[in-house]
Design a protein around this motif. Structure first.
Motif, PDB file in Angstrom:
ATOM      1  N   LEU A 159       0.839  -1.202   0.000  1.00 20.59           N
ATOM      2  CA  LEU A 159       0.000   0.000   0.000  1.00 20.59           C
ATOM      3  C   LEU A 159       0.875   1.254   0.000  1.00 20.59           C
ATOM      4  O   LEU A 159       0.590   2.228  -0.705  1.00 20.59           O
ATOM      5  CB  LEU A 159      -0.928   0.002   1.216  1.00 20.59           C
ATOM      6  CG  LEU A 159      -1.956  -1.135   1.312  1.00 20.59           C
ATOM      7  CD1 LEU A 159      -2.840  -0.937   2.533  1.00 20.59           C
ATOM      8  CD2 LEU A 159      -2.806  -1.221   0.051  1.00 20.59           C
ATOM      9  N   THR A 211       0.311   3.410  -3.424  1.00 17.34           N
ATOM     10  CA  THR A 211      -0.610   4.536  -3.253  1.00 17.34           C
ATOM     11  C   THR A 211      -0.128   5.812  -3.949  1.00 17.34           C
ATOM     12  O   THR A 211      -0.887   6.421  -4.718  1.00 17.34           O
ATOM     13  CB  THR A 211      -0.893   4.794  -1.768  1.00 17.34           C
ATOM     14  OG1 THR A 211      -1.575   3.649  -1.225  1.00 17.34           O
ATOM     15  CG2 THR A 211      -1.765   6.029  -1.574  1.00 17.34           C
ATOM     16  N   THR A 259      -1.771  -1.800 -10.856  1.00 15.61           N
ATOM     17  CA  THR A 259      -2.506  -0.613 -10.419  1.00 15.61           C
ATOM     18  C   THR A 259      -3.427  -0.066 -11.498  1.00 15.61           C
ATOM     19  O   THR A 259      -4.330   0.725 -11.203  1.00 15.61           O
ATOM     20  CB  THR A 259      -1.553   0.500  -9.959  1.00 15.61           C
ATOM     21  OG1 THR A 259      -0.710   0.871 -11.063  1.00 15.61           O
ATOM     22  CG2 THR A 259      -0.704   0.037  -8.792  1.00 15.61           C
TER      23      THR A 259
END
Length: 291
Positions: free
Chosen positions: A219, A223, A283
């Motif tokens: 993460l 992110t 992603t």
């Protein structure tokens, strides 16, 4: 001072496991607690500890200004409260029932129409965590109302105010539920696959725990790339994920375990590949899902 205006007095409507835990936490904190539930016997242990069982919903509403709702959903709120709408005037409804952001907004408007103010809550703990600050609850609605009643709310859990929009607490709660249910379901599927191959859950658990613990690093890495719109496949590629998931699906099927869950994930990656993103990072699914 009347019971209605007593800051150490509260009504709890809905006595499932969560509602009973909430009423119990208020009793432990020294509050005067009025309770109501469709099945009155669920209040027996609370009454034995000092709670007052209201004979009707109208009586429960009129007993206190602050009314905590712990119900299945907002439909249950309407079913229970509509016959007693005359008693809603001047009340503060702290609605800790689970539902969608739109239902929360409609519920707040409905409460206002009947003279009540509404705070939406999304509780992030099972009943065992109620009464501690180890867990939190998302809240949204009028800031002044939240600040006025924050002391009452903190009896249940720590508080996390998310904004004026009544739907925000429900939205943040559903975001957490999306992650929670999909993750826990994945663990159960993995456990079934291990069991089908003679691997005990006790043996699997530390390995699964290590994998889940490491997810925080992914993460942290992904992110900022997602927020920057950077889906370059320099670390991983959609095509790699397709091959890997295909192996998972075949292993599952060969083991006699239902492959529907990993197959659904595989299909998402295949869809991304079919759209020309086979060399992009996983992603890219952020945008594929968003469309």
């Amino acid at each position: 001072m009347s019971a209605v205006n007593n800051p150490s007095s509260v009504t709890v409507i809905g006595l499932g496991p969560m509602g009973r835990a909430m009423a119990g936490a208020y009793l432990d904190a020294g509050y005067h607690v009025t309770v109501w539930n469709r099945t009155a016997s669920r209040a027996d242990d609370l009454v034995a500890r000092g709670a007052v069982l209201a004979a009707t919903v109208d009586e429960a509403l009129r007993a206190n200004e602050a009314v905590v709702l712990s119900l299945t959903d907002y439909t249950a709120m309407y079913t229970i409260l509509e016959p007693a709408v005359a008693a809603l005037d001047g009340r503060v409804l702290v609605n800790l029932s689970s539902d969608t952001p739109e239902q929360a907004r409609e519920g707040a408007a409905w409460a206002a129409k009947h003279g009540a103010r509404h705070l939406t809550g999304g509780v992030q703990t099972p009943p065992s965590g109620i009464g501690t600050q180890e867990f939190g609850t998302f809240y949204s609605g009028p800031r002044d109302l939240f600040e006025e009643y924050e002391g009452l709310l903190k009896v249940l859990t720590d508080t996390d105010y998310r904004g004026e929009d009544p739907g925000l607490a429900a939205l943040y709660y559903q975001l957490q539920m999306d992650l929670f249910w999909t993750t826990l379901t994945a663990w159960l599927h993995t456990a079934a696959l291990a069991d089908a191959n003679g691997i005990s859950l006790s043996e699997l658990k530390p390995l699964a725990t290590a994998t889940l613990t490491g997810m925080g690093q992914f993460l942290d890495f992904y992110t900022p790339r997602i927020e920057a719109g950077d889906h370059g496949g320099d670390v991983d590629r959609i095509s790699m994920a397709v091959a890997s998931l295909d192996h998972v699906v075949h292993t599952t099927r060969d083991s006699g375990v239902d492959p529907a869950l990993p197959s659904a994930v595989l299909e998402a990656f295949r869809r991304a590949a079919a759209e020309g993103y086979q060399d992009d990072s996983l992603t890219r699914l952020f945008e594929v899902f968003g469309r």
